[in-house]
Every structure is written in structure tokens, then in C-alpha cells.
Design an enzyme around this catalytic site. Structure first.
Site, PDB file in Angstrom:
ATOM      1  N   ASP A  30       9.501  40.772  52.379  1.00 46.39           N
ATOM      2  CA  ASP A  30      10.168  40.283  53.843  1.00 46.39           C
ATOM      3  C   ASP A  30      11.195  41.084  54.285  1.00 46.39           C
ATOM      4  O   ASP A  30      11.615  41.071  55.213  1.00 46.39           O
ATOM      5  CB  ASP A  30      10.338  38.841  53.849  1.00 46.39           C
ATOM      6  CG  ASP A  30      11.774  38.264  53.240  1.00 46.39           C
ATOM      7  OD1 ASP A  30      12.214  39.235  52.653  1.00 46.39           O
ATOM      8  OD2 ASP A  30      11.849  37.190  53.371  1.00 46.39           O
ATOM      9  N   ASP A  31      11.563  42.116  53.468  1.00 41.72           N
ATOM     10  CA  ASP A  31      12.906  42.906  53.693  1.00 41.72           C
ATOM     11  C   ASP A  31      12.514  44.370  54.184  1.00 41.72           C
ATOM     12  O   ASP A  31      13.281  45.025  54.551  1.00 41.72           O
ATOM     13  CB  ASP A  31      13.470  43.194  52.262  1.00 41.72           C
ATOM     14  CG  ASP A  31      14.147  41.911  51.759  1.00 41.72           C
ATOM     15  OD1 ASP A  31      14.729  41.243  52.592  1.00 41.72           O
ATOM     16  OD2 ASP A  31      14.255  41.600  50.667  1.00 41.72           O
ATOM     17  N   SER A 170      13.023  37.402  43.374  1.00 45.49           N
ATOM     18  CA  SER A 170      13.794  37.592  44.143  1.00 45.49           C
ATOM     19  C   SER A 170      15.325  38.002  43.089  1.00 45.49           C
ATOM     20  O   SER A 170      15.275  37.361  42.246  1.00 45.49           O
ATOM     21  CB  SER A 170      14.369  36.200  44.765  1.00 45.49           C
ATOM     22  OG  SER A 170      13.249  35.742  45.543  1.00 45.49           O
TER      23      SER A 170
END
Ligand SMILES: *[C@@H]1O[C@H](CO)[C@@H](O)[C@H](O)[C@H]1NC(C)=O
Ligand SMILES: *[C@@H]1O[C@H](CO)[C@@H](O)[C@H](O)[C@H]1NC(C)=O
Length: 327
Positions: A30-31, A170
Site C-alpha cells: 500500500d506504500d 510489515s
């Protein structure tokens, strides 16, 4: 103990070396497609012999959870992350410098769909990935509320829903363009190495021809801050509940505006152990203690069978003869 069956692969590797469990991997995040964490892990996985494609958002899409937003524009209405792709370029395309790395103007979950249904089928050597990796995210994704909050988690969950084993990854580092990583001492490289260690062990533990996870299962992996050469931190099997944080709304300076803070004390609702082994430590607590947390998840949110579910349904069913009839 967790990865003891990886020895099976070592035995195979003696004869097949690099081809040992080399698999097809789809990466997203999502980055954004130019994230240092994503690119570092892409490089390591490719270097280990895996066939890896990336389909990731053209700009940062943090906080989207599993939202599926496909752009309605044919072309980009603004430049990509770090200006790598200009305004006016097609809404989907490959990085000019990497033919295995695609950007798409959509949310992480939309990237998974576009990858599975549009990008990957065009490659004869790929078609359906054996594994989807989402991340590594900049910042941890801890506790059950990540399913609605985290684009990293949303992409993994979307892949699980599409019958593909998925791992959300993550780290605890901050964002950086991939081209700013100048050496192996860099945070993004450490996070990628730590991620690779977990992912590769899972891959190598998988018997040949078997899926990496049972249908409907996935994993959420969180990595604490890594100081120099700490990519071999202990890995602990965790559960998603336990010490997890949930938000409260906090009034902002301007009347009518709000921001968020962590609820204190921590909400009991979010931390109620309902599924899985309640003796496992919470992933939030394990990462706080400086270890890598690995929580398995399942796609099925249905309340478990048992006395709580049964008595609740009995209570409701008394009001509905047809519900009663079904029991
Ligand atoms: C998108 O860009 C292409 C050229 O790259 C152009 O031919 C096309 O008309 C554009 N589409 C729209 C809707 O602007
Ligand atoms: C960390 O490991 C690298 C090689 O991977 C080595 O060059 C470096 O000196 C190590 N740093 C420390 C602080 O041990």
C-alpha cells in the site's frame, strides 16, 4: 520448531540446488510501487530464484484496508510516486526500468484483482501465483483492526479470498524511495532480509506440489525495529488479539474536527480471544518485546460453534419459527 520441515527442502536442494521450491510470487503493497521495502524484497526473492511480479499502487494508498477502487481515468491525472511515471501515462503500466514491476492507479486490493485478472495472465510462465506477498509495509500492522484499516492487510486478505496463499509483511521503518537505498546497512534492506527469512522458510517448508497454506489461510508478519544486523531475530507464533490498539476520536484544534489516538486502557472488544490458541502471545506484545510476530489468519469471520453462539442463536430463534425449524 515451526520450520523444522524445511529440512525436507534441504534434502531436495542437494540435488536440485537453486530450483528448490522456486515459486511464482505476486507482490503488492500500500506504500506504492517504488517503495524501498518492496523493491528490496523483490530483489532478494528474485536473487533466490523465485519468479516475482509486482503490481502495486502508482501512489501511496495507505489506510485503504480492503477497499477496491479502480480508477475511471485511462491515464494518470498526476505523476506517480517520486515522479517516475509522468502525468498522462496509462493508468496501468510497467516501470520503464523493470519489466516485472507494474504500477496501477488503484487501491491495494484493486491491484490484486488487476494483477490476477489482467496483468499476470499475459505471462505464459506465470498465470496464477503460488504466493502473494503484501509489503513489507512502512510501519507495523498489529491487531485485528488492521483488516479494515491497512491496505497491506487488505491486499493479503483479497488474495486469500481469491484462493491464493498470502502473507502480509510489515516492518518498523519509515518510507523511502527505492533508489535511495545505498547499501546493505539500510533499514529497508534489513526489513526485506528479515521478511525474506520468514517467507523463504515458509516456502521451503512446503512439500512440493502442495499449496503454501491451506485454502482460506494466510499469515500476518510484523517485524520490530531492526538495529544493525538484527535480521535474525526470534520468530514467535502469535495471535492477532492481545495487547492490540484501537482508536478513539480526539477533538482537533478547529471545532468540529477530530483526530485519533490509541484508546487507553486498551479495548477489551478488540482483544477478546475467540478463535485460535488463546495461550499464544498477542502479536502487538511480541513486536513490542523486539521479536518478529507471525500470526496465521483465516478468511472466515464466522463466530465459532460453541455454547455462546448456540445460546445466542437460540435466544434469537425463539422469535422466528423458520430459524427454529432450521436448527
Ligand atoms: C491517454 O493517453 C493516450 C496517449 O498516451 C491518448 O491517446 C489517449 O487519448 C488518452 N486518453 C484520455 C482519455 O485522455
Ligand atoms: C553487519 O553485517 C555486515 C555484512 O552483512 C557487515 O559488513 C557489518 O560489519 C555488520 N555490522 C555490524 C555492526 O556487525
Amino acid at each position: 520448531m515451526w520450520f523444522s520441515s524445511s529440512f525436507a527442502c534441504v534434502a531436495v536442494a542437494l540435488s536440485l540446488l537453486r530450483s528448490c521450491n522456486a515459486i511464482n510470487i505476486l507482490m503488492s503493497n500500500d506504500d506504492g510501487f517504488a517503495s524501498a521495502n518492496l523493491r528490496q524484497l523483490f530483489n532478494i526473492l528474485t536473487g533466490a530464484g523465485h519468479n516475482v511480479y509486482v503490481v502495486a499502487p502508482v501512489i501511496g494508498q495507505s489506510g485503504q484496508g480492503g477497499r477496491v477502487i479502480f480508477t475511471s481515468e485511462a491515464n494518470l491525472t498526476g505523476p506517480s510516486q517520486y515522479g517516475l511515471i509522468p502525468t498522462g501515462a496509462p493508468s496501468i503500466g510497467s516501470d520503464p526500468a523493470h519489466d516485472h514491476i507494474f504500477y496501477y492507479n488503484g487501491t491495494p486490493a484493486a491491484c490484486i484483482f488487476v494483477a490476477l485478472d489482467y496483468v499476470l495472465p499475459t505471462f505464459a510462465d506465470f498465470a496464477v501465483p503460488d504466493l502473494v506477498l503484501s509489503g513489507p509495509n512502512y510501519g507495523t500492522n498489529l491487531g485485528p483492526s488492521i483488516w479494515s484499516l491497512s491496505g497491506t492487510a487488505g491486499a493479503a486478505y483479497t488474495a486469500t479470498a481469491r484462493s491464493i496463499p498470502a502473507i502480509a509483511l510489515s516492518g518498523s521503518n519509515t518510507d523511502l524511495p527505492y533508489f535511495a537505498v545505498d547499501g546493505p546497512e539500510h533499514d529497508a534492506h534489513r526489513v526485506a532480509l528479515a521478511s525474506f527469512r520468514v517467507v523463504q522458510a515458509i516456502i521451503q517448508s512446503t512439500p512440493r506440489g502442495q499449496p503454501i497454506f491451506p485454502l482460506g489461510y494466510g499469515a500476518n508478519v510484523n517485524i520490530p525495529p531492526l538495529s544493525s544486523n538484527q535480521t535474525s531475530l526470534p520468530i514467535v507464533q502469535t495471535r492477532m488479539t492481545g495487547g492490540a490498539e484501537v482508536d478513539v476520536a480526539v477533538p482537533g484544534k478547529t471545532p468540529g474536527t477530530f483526530t485519533w489516538a490509541n484508546m487507553s486502557p486498551r479495548a477489551r472488544g478488540l482483544n477478546k480471544c475467540i478463535n485460535g490458541d488463546c495461550n499464544l502471545p498477542g502479536e502487538t506484545q511480541v513486536v513490542a518485546a523486539g521479536k518478529i510476530a507471525l500470526s496465521l489468519y483465516t478468511i472466515d469471520y464466522t463466530a465459532p460453534a460453541g455454547s455462546k453462539t448456540a445460546s445466542l442463536m437460540q435466544r434469537i430463534a425463539v422469535r422466528f419459527s423458520d430459524l427454529m425449524a432450521r436448527r
